[in-house]
Scaffold this motif. Structure first.
Motif, PDB file in Angstrom:
ATOM      1  N   LEU A 164      13.780   5.157  -4.656  1.00 34.38           N
ATOM      2  CA  LEU A 164      13.405   4.469  -5.881  1.00 34.38           C
ATOM      3  C   LEU A 164      12.721   5.413  -6.860  1.00 34.38           C
ATOM      4  O   LEU A 164      11.941   6.266  -6.444  1.00 34.38           O
ATOM      5  N   PRO A 165      13.063   5.301  -8.161  1.00 31.14           N
ATOM      6  CA  PRO A 165      12.330   6.054  -9.165  1.00 31.14           C
ATOM      7  C   PRO A 165      11.008   5.344  -9.442  1.00 31.14           C
ATOM      8  O   PRO A 165      10.968   4.112  -9.520  1.00 31.14           O
ATOM      9  N   LEU A 166       9.918   6.094  -9.558  1.00 31.19           N
ATOM     10  CA  LEU A 166       8.615   5.463  -9.812  1.00 31.19           C
ATOM     11  C   LEU A 166       7.859   6.231 -10.892  1.00 31.19           C
ATOM     12  O   LEU A 166       7.910   7.460 -10.940  1.00 31.19           O
ATOM     13  N   GLY A 167       7.131   5.483 -11.718  1.00 27.82           N
ATOM     14  CA  GLY A 167       6.301   6.131 -12.742  1.00 27.82           C
ATOM     15  C   GLY A 167       5.162   5.231 -13.166  1.00 27.82           C
ATOM     16  O   GLY A 167       5.189   4.014 -12.950  1.00 27.82           O
ATOM     17  N   GLY A 168       4.145   5.839 -13.741  1.00 26.19           N
ATOM     18  CA  GLY A 168       3.028   5.080 -14.329  1.00 26.19           C
ATOM     19  C   GLY A 168       2.113   4.452 -13.288  1.00 26.19           C
ATOM     20  O   GLY A 168       2.234   4.668 -12.079  1.00 26.19           O
ATOM     21  N   PHE A 169       1.190   3.653 -13.787  1.00 27.37           N
ATOM     22  CA  PHE A 169       0.140   3.024 -13.007  1.00 27.37           C
ATOM     23  C   PHE A 169       0.711   2.107 -11.914  1.00 27.37           C
ATOM     24  O   PHE A 169       0.339   2.195 -10.738  1.00 27.37           O
ATOM     25  N   ASP A 170       1.647   1.245 -12.314  1.00 28.68           N
ATOM     26  CA  ASP A 170       2.215   0.317 -11.318  1.00 28.68           C
ATOM     27  C   ASP A 170       3.145   1.044 -10.345  1.00 28.68           C
ATOM     28  O   ASP A 170       3.290   0.619  -9.192  1.00 28.68           O
ATOM     29  N   GLY A 171       3.728   2.165 -10.789  1.00 26.30           N
ATOM     30  CA  GLY A 171       4.535   2.988  -9.883  1.00 26.30           C
ATOM     31  C   GLY A 171       3.665   3.535  -8.758  1.00 26.30           C
ATOM     32  O   GLY A 171       4.079   3.577  -7.599  1.00 26.30           O
ATOM     33  N   GLU A 172       2.429   3.925  -9.115  1.00 29.19           N
ATOM     34  CA  GLU A 172       1.484   4.416  -8.095  1.00 29.19           C
ATOM     35  C   GLU A 172       1.137   3.299  -7.111  1.00 29.19           C
ATOM     36  O   GLU A 172       1.031   3.517  -5.901  1.00 29.19           O
ATOM     37  N   ALA A 173       0.939   2.098  -7.666  1.00 28.60           N
ATOM     38  CA  ALA A 173       0.612   0.947  -6.804  1.00 28.60           C
ATOM     39  C   ALA A 173       1.766   0.648  -5.847  1.00 28.60           C
ATOM     40  O   ALA A 173       1.561   0.339  -4.667  1.00 28.60           O
ATOM     41  N   VAL A 174       2.988   0.768  -6.334  1.00 32.27           N
ATOM     42  CA  VAL A 174       4.169   0.538  -5.491  1.00 32.27           C
ATOM     43  C   VAL A 174       4.202   1.572  -4.371  1.00 32.27           C
ATOM     44  O   VAL A 174       4.383   1.241  -3.190  1.00 32.27           O
ATOM     45  N   ARG A 175       3.963   2.840  -4.750  1.00 32.90           N
ATOM     46  CA  ARG A 175       3.992   3.908  -3.754  1.00 32.90           C
ATOM     47  C   ARG A 175       2.899   3.681  -2.690  1.00 32.90           C
ATOM     48  O   ARG A 175       3.145   3.796  -1.493  1.00 32.90           O
ATOM     49  N   ALA A 176       1.698   3.318  -3.148  1.00 32.81           N
ATOM     50  CA  ALA A 176       0.582   3.117  -2.217  1.00 32.81           C
ATOM     51  C   ALA A 176       0.882   1.964  -1.251  1.00 32.81           C
ATOM     52  O   ALA A 176       0.589   2.043  -0.052  1.00 32.81           O
ATOM     53  N   GLU A 177       1.494   0.898  -1.764  1.00 31.09           N
ATOM     54  CA  GLU A 177       1.780  -0.252  -0.893  1.00 31.09           C
ATOM     55  C   GLU A 177       2.864   0.096   0.131  1.00 31.09           C
ATOM     56  O   GLU A 177       2.789  -0.321   1.295  1.00 31.09           O
ATOM     57  N   LEU A 178       3.852   0.892  -0.305  1.00 26.19           N
ATOM     58  CA  LEU A 178       4.907   1.303   0.641  1.00 26.19           C
ATOM     59  C   LEU A 178       4.305   2.166   1.744  1.00 26.19           C
ATOM     60  O   LEU A 178       4.656   2.027   2.917  1.00 26.19           O
ATOM     61  N   GLU A 179       3.373   3.063   1.351  1.00 26.33           N
ATOM     62  CA  GLU A 179       2.679   3.899   2.346  1.00 26.33           C
ATOM     63  C   GLU A 179       1.938   3.012   3.331  1.00 26.33           C
ATOM     64  O   GLU A 179       2.045   3.165   4.542  1.00 26.33           O
ATOM     65  N   ALA A 180       1.167   2.065   2.773  1.00 26.41           N
ATOM     66  CA  ALA A 180       0.321   1.207   3.607  1.00 26.41           C
ATOM     67  C   ALA A 180       1.151   0.353   4.551  1.00 26.41           C
ATOM     68  O   ALA A 180       0.756   0.136   5.702  1.00 26.41           O
ATOM     69  N   SER A 181       2.298  -0.128   4.075  1.00 24.11           N
ATOM     70  CA  SER A 181       3.077  -1.030   4.937  1.00 24.11           C
ATOM     71  C   SER A 181       4.062  -0.257   5.821  1.00 24.11           C
ATOM     72  O   SER A 181       4.735  -0.854   6.651  1.00 24.11           O
ATOM     73  N   GLY A 182       4.148   1.058   5.619  1.00 26.69           N
ATOM     74  CA  GLY A 182       4.956   1.887   6.520  1.00 26.69           C
ATOM     75  C   GLY A 182       6.453   1.813   6.265  1.00 26.69           C
ATOM     76  O   GLY A 182       7.240   2.272   7.091  1.00 26.69           O
ATOM     77  N   VAL A 183       6.860   1.234   5.114  1.00 26.73           N
ATOM     78  CA  VAL A 183       8.299   1.184   4.811  1.00 26.73           C
ATOM     79  C   VAL A 183       8.742   2.596   4.383  1.00 26.73           C
ATOM     80  O   VAL A 183       8.232   3.126   3.388  1.00 26.73           O
ATOM     81  N   PRO A 184       9.669   3.231   5.133  1.00 26.98           N
ATOM     82  CA  PRO A 184      10.078   4.583   4.762  1.00 26.98           C
ATOM     83  C   PRO A 184      10.682   4.616   3.357  1.00 26.98           C
ATOM     84  O   PRO A 184      11.483   3.734   3.003  1.00 26.98           O
ATOM     85  N   HIS A 185      10.261   5.584   2.567  1.00 31.01           N
ATOM     86  CA  HIS A 185      10.734   5.612   1.177  1.00 31.01           C
ATOM     87  C   HIS A 185      10.854   7.038   0.673  1.00 31.01           C
ATOM     88  O   HIS A 185      10.238   7.958   1.221  1.00 31.01           O
TER      89      HIS A 185
END
Ligand SMILES: O=P(O)(O)OC[C@H]1O[C@](O)(CO)[C@@H](O)[C@H]1O
Length: 308
Positions: free
Chosen positions: A56-77
């Motif tokens: 997934l392409p990610l950017g900006g403040f909410d992109g960081e939140a998406v990345r952090a949640e994926l890290e926390a939930s362990g979904v490989p990305h």
């Protein structure tokens, strides 16, 4: 390995309220998580213990939140940084199960970013092919700046590695992708009629098949799923569910279709499983999350049948 690509991911926010009343103030229960259709597919696959990676392409403040949640939930990305800001999608779910969505249009993706995304998908598929028989899942609305034939290009890219694709999108990008021969397209009933301009679902599915899809699976909420291929047609209906949250139920059925494609399951089994997983997802408050106990129960209770 099932690679999912979500070109327009989102910080997915769910507000649960007893009843939505316009013009009044609500005090909802709130869930925020990484979302977008392909992300939900990967989240489901990860929970099923299947190997997956969400690109997934990610950017900006909410992109960081998406990345952090994926890290926390362990979904490989595998995130590709972009200049634009990742969008939010907000769903208000009422106690009755009625869901009202507000999907922002999201950022523009530049030509250079698009080339990086294609390169990332290509190299992931190249590696995945060495480990087995992967599947590529392409899901959701295209971001601005990306041409309508983007999915066609990605299907051709996957085809070059001998990788089959499942496509879940709507409108012009769906139609443009058909000539590239996706293994399965999964529009919902409304998207199917909308894309073809027809009023009959069976004729509309036949039209998509005629234009190049290898199989068309259409979802119709509580009425379940119907598959059409050149070999035949099959249907599966989920149990009746009161309440819950239907958001992401289609993504759960795509996850099941991807598993079926990897495992080489026959259509009757595949559709019954997709209906079961999708119904078990409706039972939870969050998109991309299913009730594991209900899924096991539904798997044995639901059977698919051939259509005339
Ligand atoms: O790409 P779109 O068609 O706008 O869909 C995005 C949305 O779909 C969902 O994945 C549900 O299928 C939500 O989680 C939300 O992120």
């Amino acid at each position: 390995m099932i690679v999912t690509l979500t070109l327009n991911p989102a910080l997915d926010i769910t507000y649960s309220v007893a009843e939505l009343k316009a013009g009044t103030t609500h005090r909802p229960r709130v869930y925020a998580q990484a979302g977008g259709k392909g992300v939900n597919v990967s989240r489901t696959l990860h929970a099923l213990g299947r190997e997956t990676v969400a690109v997934l392409p990610l950017g900006g403040f909410d992109g960081e939140a998406v990345r952090a949640e994926l890290e926390a939930s362990g979904v490989p990305h595998h995130a590709i940084p972009i200049a634009g800001a990742t969008r939010r999608t907000v769903t208000v779910v009422e106690g009755s199960g009625l869901a009202t969505g507000f999907n922002e249009s999201g950022p523009e993706v530049s030509a250079d970013e698009w080339a990086e995304i294609c390169a990332a998908v290509g190299s992931l598929l190249e590696t995945a092919v060495l480990d087995g028989a992967p599947v590529l899942v392409l899901s959701g609305k295209l971001p601005r700046g990306v041409a309508d034939d983007a999915y066609a290009e990605l299907i051709a890219l996957a085809d070059g590695f001998g990788v089959p694709t499942i496509l879940d999108t709507e409108g012009a990008p769906l139609l443009a992708a058909l000539a590239a021969h996706p293994a399965i397209v999964k529009p919902n009933a409304h998207e199917l009629l909308d894309a073809t301009g027809m009023s009959d679902s069976r004729a509309a599915a036949a039209e998509l098949l005629e234009r190049g899809a290898r199989a068309v699976v259409s979802s119709n909420g509580p009425d379940g799923l119907t598959a059409l291929t050149s070999e035949g047609s099959w249907s599966a209906r989920p149990p009746r569910i009161e309440g819950g949250n239907p958001t992401g139920a289609g993504d759960a059925s795509v996850a099941a279709l991807a598993v079926g494609l990897v495992d080489g399951s026959p259509w009757l089994e595949l559709l019954a499983d997709a209906a079961a997983l999708s119904a078990a997802t409706v039972l939870t408050d969050r998109a991309g999350v299913f009730d594991a106990e209900a899924y096991e129960r539904f798997r044995f209770a639901i059977s698919a049948h051939p259509e005339d």
